[in-house]
Design a protein around this motif. Structure first.
Motif, PDB file in Angstrom:
ATOM      1  N   UNK A 174      -4.331  -7.994  -0.821  1.00  0.00           N
ATOM      2  CA  UNK A 174      -3.070  -7.252  -0.927  1.00  0.00           C
ATOM      3  C   UNK A 174      -2.705  -6.380   0.260  1.00  0.00           C
ATOM      4  N   UNK A 175      -3.633  -6.098   1.155  1.00  0.00           N
ATOM      5  CA  UNK A 175      -3.421  -5.027   2.127  1.00  0.00           C
ATOM      6  C   UNK A 175      -2.187  -5.237   3.003  1.00  0.00           C
ATOM      7  N   UNK A 176      -1.916  -6.445   3.413  1.00  0.00           N
ATOM      8  CA  UNK A 176      -0.825  -6.661   4.356  1.00  0.00           C
ATOM      9  C   UNK A 176       0.557  -6.591   3.706  1.00  0.00           C
ATOM     10  N   UNK A 177       0.590  -6.548   2.381  1.00  0.00           N
ATOM     11  CA  UNK A 177       1.884  -6.355   1.713  1.00  0.00           C
ATOM     12  C   UNK A 177       1.938  -5.040   0.927  1.00  0.00           C
ATOM     13  N   UNK A 178       0.921  -4.224   1.093  1.00  0.00           N
ATOM     14  CA  UNK A 178       0.875  -2.937   0.402  1.00  0.00           C
ATOM     15  C   UNK A 178       1.805  -1.930   1.073  1.00  0.00           C
ATOM     16  N   UNK A 179       2.301  -0.937   0.329  1.00  0.00           N
ATOM     17  CA  UNK A 179       3.105   0.136   0.932  1.00  0.00           C
ATOM     18  C   UNK A 179       2.337   0.851   2.039  1.00  0.00           C
ATOM     19  N   UNK A 180       3.056   1.510   2.911  1.00  0.00           N
ATOM     20  CA  UNK A 180       2.497   2.042   4.149  1.00  0.00           C
ATOM     21  C   UNK A 180       1.242   2.885   3.947  1.00  0.00           C
ATOM     22  N   UNK A 181       1.315   3.944   3.136  1.00  0.00           N
ATOM     23  CA  UNK A 181       0.162   4.826   2.952  1.00  0.00           C
ATOM     24  C   UNK A 181      -0.958   4.111   2.195  1.00  0.00           C
ATOM     25  N   UNK A 182      -0.603   3.247   1.262  1.00  0.00           N
ATOM     26  CA  UNK A 182      -1.617   2.497   0.530  1.00  0.00           C
ATOM     27  C   UNK A 182      -2.370   1.578   1.485  1.00  0.00           C
ATOM     28  N   UNK A 183      -1.640   0.924   2.373  1.00  0.00           N
ATOM     29  CA  UNK A 183      -2.249   0.055   3.378  1.00  0.00           C
ATOM     30  C   UNK A 183      -3.248   0.834   4.226  1.00  0.00           C
ATOM     31  N   UNK A 184      -2.844   2.003   4.697  1.00  0.00           N
ATOM     32  CA  UNK A 184      -3.707   2.834   5.535  1.00  0.00           C
ATOM     33  C   UNK A 184      -4.987   3.214   4.787  1.00  0.00           C
ATOM     34  N   UNK A 185      -4.830   3.601   3.514  1.00  0.00           N
ATOM     35  CA  UNK A 185      -5.985   4.067   2.741  1.00  0.00           C
ATOM     36  C   UNK A 185      -6.862   2.914   2.266  1.00  0.00           C
ATOM     37  N   UNK A 186      -6.282   1.748   2.062  1.00  0.00           N
ATOM     38  CA  UNK A 186      -7.087   0.557   1.764  1.00  0.00           C
ATOM     39  C   UNK A 186      -8.000   0.240   2.948  1.00  0.00           C
ATOM     40  N   UNK A 187      -7.469   0.319   4.145  1.00  0.00           N
ATOM     41  CA  UNK A 187      -8.274   0.061   5.336  1.00  0.00           C
ATOM     42  C   UNK A 187      -9.429   1.055   5.435  1.00  0.00           C
ATOM     43  N   UNK A 188      -9.136   2.309   5.107  1.00  0.00           N
ATOM     44  CA  UNK A 188     -10.185   3.331   5.118  1.00  0.00           C
ATOM     45  C   UNK A 188     -11.250   3.049   4.062  1.00  0.00           C
ATOM     46  N   UNK A 189     -10.844   2.478   2.941  1.00  0.00           N
ATOM     47  CA  UNK A 189     -11.790   2.108   1.882  1.00  0.00           C
ATOM     48  C   UNK A 189     -12.750   1.023   2.372  1.00  0.00           C
ATOM     49  N   UNK A 190     -12.244   0.029   3.073  1.00  0.00           N
ATOM     50  CA  UNK A 190     -13.105  -1.021   3.637  1.00  0.00           C
ATOM     51  C   UNK A 190     -14.139  -0.397   4.583  1.00  0.00           C
TER      52      UNK A 190
END
Length: 250
Positions: A174-190
């Protein structure tokens, strides 16, 4: 100190202490720093107080959750950040933490201060998953940040590896279609999984490779979105993979 309900009225002594600290914070504010943190999303009211100055003011209020909650309720960016440093999440109820995420000044407060104390609490997983499932970008981003802090301070034996593996797959999908802040925080989760959870380090590294570069609008700042595999590999090179932090706060 016992847990104080988010809806409980503030005592006159606590209110007086909060008013005094707010005056001190305002006096310590720097216009240059204020401008910097506003570019990073801080909303008015914001004074521009450096973290080292906040820490000097915290000493008389150690373990005083009532004070921390009342300070947070001022809505002032600097006061909320200081409240996050001060509060012991282990003392906080789910209702209090929900109140904090809903009344946070900005994404900086949600993704740091609120996530820190939520990660310390007994409600970390429950709230993080509920927030991630929220349709609200700001709340969902906080959920991912809460998990990132949680895995950084929680021993692997106490983590739900099955749940974390499922979330890693969700990020990858989902990361590449996630909203901006969600995308950023998903990357941090990885990055957090790869850095702090030994059992999932290889999986996080592979997921980061599959995801590739992540693009996020960071506004008028010099912030960059880290490439997860590079970050995880640097942690490995210094021999720190799986090494837990004493606290998520900084």
């Amino acid at each position: 100190m016992s847990t104080v309900s988010a809806s409980q009225s503030t005592s006159p002594s606590v209110a007086k202490s909060v008013a005094t600290v707010v005056e001190q914070l305002q006096a310590l504010g720097l216009e240059t720093y204020r401008n910097t943190i506003r570019k990073h999303g801080a909303q008015e009211p914001v004074f521009g107080v450096k973290i080292e100055e906040m820490k000097k003011l915290m000493k008389p209020f150690k373990n005083d959750l009532a004070f921390a909650c009342a300070l947070f309720d001022t809505g002032i960016y600097d006061a909320q950040y200081m409240a996050g440093l001060l509060a012991d999440g282990r003392q906080m109820s789910a209702d209090q933490l929900q109140h904090w995420v809903m009344t946070a000044n900005s994404h900086g407060i949600r993704e740091f201060s609120v996530a820190w104390v939520a990660a310390e609490s007994a409600h970390a997983e429950e709230l993080a998953l509920a927030w991630i499932a929220s349709g609200d970008e700001a709340i969902a981003a906080t959920g991912w940040c809460t998990l990132s802090s949680y895995v950084a301070i929680t021993e692997d034996a106490d983590l739900d590896m099955g749940m974390l593996k499922k979330l890693l797959k969700k990020v990858q999908a989902d990361i590449h279609r996630a909203p901006n802040r969600v995308c950023y925080c998903m990357n941090a989760f990885v990055i957090a999984l790869g850095s702090y959870v030994s059992e999932l380090s290889a999986a996080a590294l592979q997921a980061g490779q599959t995801i590739g570069e992540v693009t996020v609008d960071v506004g008028d700042t010099a912030c960059k979105v880290p490439f997860a595999p590079d970050y995880i590999n640097k942690v490995a090179q210094r021999g720190s993979l799986g090494k837990k932090r004493k606290t998520a706060k900084c």
